[in-house]
Design an enzyme around this catalytic site. Sequence first.
Site, PDB file in Angstrom:
ATOM      1  N   PRO A 118       0.876  -1.309  -0.114  1.00  0.00           N
ATOM      2  CA  PRO A 118      -0.022   0.125  -0.102  1.00  0.00           C
ATOM      3  C   PRO A 118       0.728   1.327   0.090  1.00  0.00           C
ATOM      4  CG  PRO A 118       0.115  -1.034   2.115  1.00  0.00           C
ATOM      5  CD  PRO A 118       0.729  -1.901   1.151  1.00  0.00           C
ATOM      6  N   GLU A 139       2.435  -1.239  -8.722  1.00  0.00           N
ATOM      7  CA  GLU A 139       1.425  -2.318  -8.161  1.00  0.00           C
ATOM      8  C   GLU A 139       0.816  -3.022  -9.023  1.00  0.00           C
ATOM      9  OE1 GLU A 139       1.552  -4.161  -4.994  1.00  0.00           O
ATOM     10  OE2 GLU A 139      -0.065  -5.108  -5.984  1.00  0.00           O
ATOM     11  N   ARG A 144      -5.251  -2.736  -5.204  1.00  0.00           N
ATOM     12  CA  ARG A 144      -4.087  -2.190  -4.285  1.00  0.00           C
ATOM     13  C   ARG A 144      -3.425  -1.041  -4.881  1.00  0.00           C
ATOM     14  NH1 ARG A 144      -2.322  -5.371  -0.190  1.00  0.00           N
ATOM     15  NH2 ARG A 144      -0.316  -4.844  -0.396  1.00  0.00           N
ATOM     16  N   ASP A 183      10.274  -4.962  -2.858  1.00  0.00           N
ATOM     17  CA  ASP A 183       9.901  -5.471  -1.406  1.00  0.00           C
ATOM     18  C   ASP A 183       8.842  -6.628  -1.448  1.00  0.00           C
ATOM     19  OD1 ASP A 183       9.333  -5.303   1.181  1.00  0.00           O
ATOM     20  OD2 ASP A 183       7.670  -4.036   0.968  1.00  0.00           O
ATOM     21  N   CYS A 236       9.189  -9.899   4.188  1.00  0.00           N
ATOM     22  CA  CYS A 236       8.798  -9.835   5.806  1.00  0.00           C
ATOM     23  C   CYS A 236       8.500 -11.305   6.131  1.00  0.00           C
ATOM     24  CB  CYS A 236       7.540  -9.145   5.983  1.00  0.00           C
ATOM     25  SG  CYS A 236       6.139  -9.479   5.117  1.00  0.00           S
TER      26      CYS A 236
END
Length: 457
Positions: A118, A139, A144, A183, A236
């Site tokens: 986001p 994106e 999103r 990411d 992550c």
Amino acid sequence: MTYPEPFLERMRQLLGPEFADFERALYGPRVNSLRVNTLKLEPSALEPLLQTPLRPVPWCDAGFYVSYEARAGSHPLHAAGAYYVQEASAMAVGAGIAGILGRDGLKNLKVLDLCAAPGGKSTHLGQLMNNTGLLVSNEIVTPRAKILAENLERLGIRATVMNEDPGRLSRAWGAYFDVVLVDAPCSGEGMFRKNSEAALEWSLDLPATCARRQDDILEAASNLLKPGGLLMYSTCTFAPDENEGVVSEFLEQHPEFELFELSGFAPGRPEWAGQGSSAQLTRTARLWPHLLEGEGHFMAAFQKLEGEESETRLERGVSLDKPLQKLWTEFAQTYLLEEEAVTLFKGEIQALNPLTPSLERLKVIRAGVPLAELKTSRLEPQHGLSHLYPRDANLPALNLALDDPRVAVYLRGESLEVESSEAPEGWILVRVAGLALGWGKKVRGTVKNHLSKHLRS
Ligand SMILES: C[S@@+](CC[C@H](N)C(=O)[O-])C[C@H]1O[C@@H](n2cnc3c(N)ncnc32)[C@H](O)[C@@H]1O
């Protein structure tokens, strides 16, 4: 919170004696955090405005821990773009790039964020760039990408927002960027503590599936990077397949890349990528919830040592016809603080950064910040423009204090009753603590609300 047993077992095998601390952290308290938007506020200015204690995140100048009770995500200063609620470990990515390039090193660069929604890291990069150079935020998932555009807009970040597959971007643009951030979509193990859904969707073979997708995205990223450029890869998750494994495979396939040393965190573990993996992997960073106040994260920063820079065609934009140009010139005199190159895009006049690569045949959410909307024979100021102004800019405005009940009324999308001395007639910024929430139009004692419907609370 319950964790999948095969996940715990894998971590037990990997961590050995360290597992006890790791497991305790998994069941320990979570922390909330935010990053001050330095385009709008000095980091030290937020605490007195929020009136809640803020505690610095050690690795990010603008990052602070804040209690959940402060409800930072629904405070009017959030709507004003004063900060972004971002997980503390996630701030290490922007901070890591700035650490390599130097404090002002991101300024005037061409930066591409390939997996941006986001928008936590894109908005961080945008503020570090201080709205210079070129930021392209991409994106792949359309809804999103729209949220990404809204978040960039709220923080007053100048960016081109794309909705593309990274491979298509690499074929269209080639080696054009100084910095590319991946990411990556990942198995999300590092966020289990905050997002129990990620734990429910997890399976033992998910990391391997994610890793193949990460290989593909990194391949596209490497083609989009100029020689000498910086490629940041982050996830992550704790899963070695998606971290040391992906990095090891990439280094093997790409001898023209080398890892930068990322200091300040626990190092990556070459032994988790299998025998014979590059010793360079200790230059990557692992953020562990038992070693710091934050969730699980992984980062690897590569430099592209050689290759060819592409001769990328630039976006020329759609010029305004004569009558529209006349309207725009008048509009610009009233509303712009500086000159803007613009394009006509989906019925809006949007800022057009002259460094933007050609957008032809690509899925674009916005070429640049929306400045004005064409309404039959007039132009109306757009929400994006309201967030570009610095705090207390000298413009017609209704200035509300944080405790004024009309702040909530405005954010709900209702009209406001005002005294004639409070604001001039016509289009005005509705501001709180000097920061714009959006536009209103004052006619006598009433300000008509022009906050977009989807932004109303
Ligand atoms: C970890 S999230 C990005 C978070 C974001 N960087 C931030 O800081 O707010 C990964 C993103 O990659 C997107 N994604 C999924 N599949 C992708 C693909 N094949 N190529 C590029 N991006 C993809 C997801 O939709 C998701 O928004």
